[in-house]
Design an enzyme around this catalytic site. Structure first.
Site, PDB file in Angstrom:
ATOM      1  N   HIS A  57       2.633  -2.131   0.005  1.00 60.75           N
ATOM      2  CA  HIS A  57       3.945  -1.187  -0.684  1.00 60.75           C
ATOM      3  C   HIS A  57       3.517   0.217   0.153  1.00 60.75           C
ATOM      4  CE1 HIS A  57       0.027   0.370  -3.465  1.00 60.75           C
ATOM      5  NE2 HIS A  57       1.141   1.402  -3.369  1.00 60.75           N
TER       6      HIS A  57
ATOM      7  N   LYS B 202       0.662   4.344   4.997  1.00 57.09           N
ATOM      8  CA  LYS B 202      -0.188   4.983   5.329  1.00 57.09           C
ATOM      9  C   LYS B 202      -0.533   5.089   6.404  1.00 57.09           C
ATOM     10  CE  LYS B 202      -0.070   6.296  -0.080  1.00 57.09           C
ATOM     11  NZ  LYS B 202      -1.189   7.045  -0.862  1.00 57.09           N
TER      12      LYS B 202
END
Length: 332
Positions: free
Chosen positions: A195, A199
């Site tokens: 998920h 990043k």
């Protein structure tokens, strides 16, 4: 064994698989005629099984009590085994186990056609079992690779360590409570592990910043869910996971990102991970604060039900926590 019993008239049936680690045969299914209630009637002839497993060939025995190969064996006599069919489960010449059926009262109960039929079932079952094992090995390899990737990303910020694995564990806990299938639980686990993969493109200066983010920095952070979905979108067969990653920051009231989806228009797995992610964030230490006491976390989650979180998902998490001995106050 139910299918086998429909095709051949037997008193008892057994299916066992070979444990690859121990080399022992492990019973997986047992079937017997309804009127055979004596538990001793579940004993099987080790002599017959050993012959089939050693040679990898099928056996048709018309009358075991008179067959020179087996008639003196204790299990044959004590169980009064008469007719018997035993076939190996094989794949690529590898013996995985066996299917055995027999009768206890009459001889000559099975024909060569029965043997051919059971052998065909054994061959197909063997291929299916081997494929399932190969799939499991590939899946384990894939999960291992993903965990290694996630660990590399999370190394950018010490407080992130094991965050994705914890979110995965919480997500699976919720999925089980919702009654999702094992396959769906695996999808939730994989999506949770991935998920935050977006990043990887977020500057460390933003990730480590302790103060308030500027609007521009917030936009960079908010872009990680779409970026993560784009990163994994070229992997075939994981469309559900791509959409889950993309929408795991949507809010139930429609005020989330990236698309402002609302209610059940948000993918189910995204709604699960949204809560699991928030739960772990609140219960973990961050650069700008200590972890929040669990009672306060539960109170906040309840308060945000219907606003940030799906109320049904909230109920599932609280029920699961309660089952684990966490004190969950009643909703007022």
């Amino acid at each position: 064994m139910g299918v086998v019993f429909k095709l051949v008239k037997a008193d008892r049936g057994f299916l066992a698989l070979l444990d690859e680690e121990t080399g022992e045969l492990v019973p997986k299914a047992v079937r017997r005629r309804e009127d055979l209630t004596d538990t001793s009637s579940l004993t099987i002839s080790q002599g017959i099984i050993k012959r089939v497993m050693d040679k990898g060939t099928s056996l048709l025995i018309s009358d075991a009590l008179t067959d020179e190969r087996f008639k003196k064996r204790d299990s044959i006599v004590s169980q009064n085994i008469r007719s018997c069919l035993c076939v190996p489960l094989k794949s690529r010449n590898k013996i995985l186990g066996f299917i055995h059926v027999d009768t206890l009262t009459t001889s000559d109960s099975f024909s060569k056609d029965d043997l051919r039929l059971l052998s065909a079932i054994g061959a197909q079952a063997g291929i299916a079992l081997e494929n399932a094992r190969l799939f499991e090995q590939v899946q384990e390899l894939m999960f291992g690779s993903i965990r290694a990737l996630v660990a590399t990303i999370e190394a950018k910020a010490p407080y992130w360590r094991y965050h994705s694995q914890r979110v995965a564990d919480i997500g699976v806990l919720i999925a089980k409570e919702l009654g999702l299938s094992p396959e769906e639980q695996k999808t939730v686990e994989l999506a949770a592990l991935l998920h935050d993969v977006g990043k990887i493109g977020t500057p460390e200066t933003i990730l480590h910043k302790e103060g308030t983010l500027t609007p521009q920095q917030k936009a960079v952070v908010h872009s990680h869910s779409s970026r993560g979905a784009n990163i994994i979108s070229n992997i075939k067969g994981i469309e559900d996971i791509v959409q889950t990653v993309r929408h795991h920051h949507e809010r139930f009231d429609g005020s989330g990102y990236p698309n402002g989806l609302k209610g059940v228009s948000i993918p189910l797995y995204s709604r699960i991970i949204a809560l699991a992610d928030a739960y772990d964030a609140m219960t973990s230490i961050r650069p700008y604060r200590e972890n929040i006491p669990l009672a306060e976390v539960i109170s906040e989650i309840k308060k945000k039900a219907g606003e940030q979180f799906d109320p049904e998902i909230v109920s599932a998490l609280l029920s699961a926590l309660s089952r684990q001995g966490v004190e969950v106050p009643e909703q007022k």
